[in-house]
Design an enzyme around this catalytic site. Structure first.
Site, short mmCIF file in Angstrom:
data_model
loop_
_atom_site.label_atom_id
_atom_site.label_comp_id
_atom_site.label_asym_id
_atom_site.label_seq_id
_atom_site.Cartn_x
_atom_site.Cartn_y
_atom_site.Cartn_z
CE LYS A 286 -0.70 -1.80 -4.90
NZ LYS A 286 -0.27 -0.99 -3.73
CD GLU B 20 -6.77 -1.51 -4.07
OE1 GLU B 20 -6.21 -2.51 -3.54
OE2 GLU B 20 -6.50 -0.33 -3.79
CG MET C 107 -1.88 -1.13 1.27
SD MET C 107 -2.73 -1.26 2.85
CE MET C 107 -3.87 0.10 2.74
P1 ADP Z 1 -1.04 2.43 -3.94
O1 ADP Z 1 -2.04 2.29 -5.06
O2 ADP Z 1 0.19 1.58 -4.13
O3 ADP Z 1 -1.65 2.26 -2.56
P2 ADP Z 1 -1.14 5.23 -4.56
O4 ADP Z 1 -0.79 5.40 -6.02
O5 ADP Z 1 -2.59 5.27 -4.20
O6 ADP Z 1 -0.46 3.91 -3.99
O7 ADP Z 1 -0.43 6.37 -3.70
C1 ADP Z 1 0.95 6.66 -3.75
C2 ADP Z 1 1.17 8.02 -3.06
O8 ADP Z 1 0.93 7.87 -1.65
C3 ADP Z 1 2.59 8.55 -3.12
O9 ADP Z 1 2.85 9.24 -4.32
C4 ADP Z 1 2.63 9.49 -1.93
O10 ADP Z 1 2.15 10.77 -2.27
C5 ADP Z 1 1.61 8.90 -0.94
N1 ADP Z 1 2.18 8.25 0.26
C6 ADP Z 1 1.60 8.26 1.49
N2 ADP Z 1 2.33 7.55 2.39
C7 ADP Z 1 3.40 7.07 1.73
C8 ADP Z 1 4.52 6.22 2.09
N3 ADP Z 1 4.68 5.73 3.34
N4 ADP Z 1 5.42 5.92 1.14
C9 ADP Z 1 5.27 6.41 -0.11
N5 ADP Z 1 4.25 7.19 -0.52
C10 ADP Z 1 3.31 7.53 0.37
#
Ligand code: ADP
Ligand code: ZN
Length: 203
Positions: free
Chosen positions: A23, A92, A19
């Site tokens: 992604k 997801e 997470m």
């Molecule tokens: P995923 O779909 O993998 O959950 P998202 O694309 O929704 O990821 O979100 C990525 C964004 O989340 C990053 O660009 C950053 O702005 C934010 N973010 C929040 N917490 C973190 C973290 N611990 N590490 C990296 N990015 C983070």
């Protein structure tokens, strides 16, 4: 690549990671570019993730959104596939049943570009749903990392917290009355509480 791949143009791409690893951002970047290339794109999103209560959108943690078709199972994806779609994207995907593997394989064999984004390990650090199979059959796998909120190193694990404490290995998926949250952490900072018997089995 085999001649078959070149002839049909179909393939599977997987974007895997913890997470907050970006992604959804990466999935949406690929979807936007396919749209610019005038491809007919369909974007699906598993229902179970309602982090921003936006069931009909893919929201990345940076707030960008894109319209998506909500689905709960591989059968629902199959039912709602537009026969004209050239690019099929699913966010997801870790929440979907194992039937998704045969479905995306069939789509790729019919010449579709399939882009899948999903969490590859659960809060215990174990493979999540059909992600291992999907990563194996894909032509391309991109593994992304977040930032460990404890030490700042690249994060490869989802830390589950229940009422602020690290979750037990056998904690139920849904805990009524408890506040649960997730953090991105590296392997060293990731904590899963096990009972003594499980610890012994690990040694
Ligand atoms: P995923 O779909 O993998 O959950 P998202 O694309 O929704 O990821 O979100 C990525 C964004 O989340 C990053 O660009 C950053 O702005 C934010 N973010 C929040 N917490 C973190 C973290 N611990 N590490 C990296 N990015 C983070
Ligand atoms: Zn760490």
């Amino acid at each position: 690549m085999s001649d078959g791949f070149i002839a049909t143009g179909g393939w599977i791409e997987v974007i895997a990671g913890v997470m907050f690893s970006g992604k959804s951002e990466e999935l949406m970047r690929r979807v936007r570019r396919a749209t610019i290339a005038r491809k007919r794109v369909q974007l699906f999103k598993s229902h179970l993730d309602d982090r921003y209560a936006g069931l009909h959108r893919v929201s990345s943690h940076d707030g960008r959104t894109h319209e998506a078709i909500p689905i709960d199972s591989s059968a629902q994806v199959a039912q709602r596939i537009d026969a004209m779609a050239q690019v099929i994207a699913i966010d997801e995907v870790q929440f979907l049943d194992s039937g998704i593997v045969a479905l995306v394989t069939a789509l790729a064999e019919k010449g579709r570009r399939v882009i899948l984004a999903g969490v590859d390990t659960d809060f215990r650090g174990e493979p999540f749903g059909a992600m291992p199979q999907l990563m194996a059959v894909a032509e391309s796998v991109t593994k992304l990392h977040a930032i460990c909120v404890v030490c700042g190193n690249p994060a490869s694990r989802n830390q589950r917290l229940i009422d602020g404490e690290p979750a037990r290995w056998d904690s139920p998926t849904i805990m009524v009355g408890a506040a649960q949250s997730y953090e991105a952490r590296c392997r060293a900072c990731h904590v899963v509480l096990r009972d003594d018997r499980q610890q012994v089995l690990l040694m």
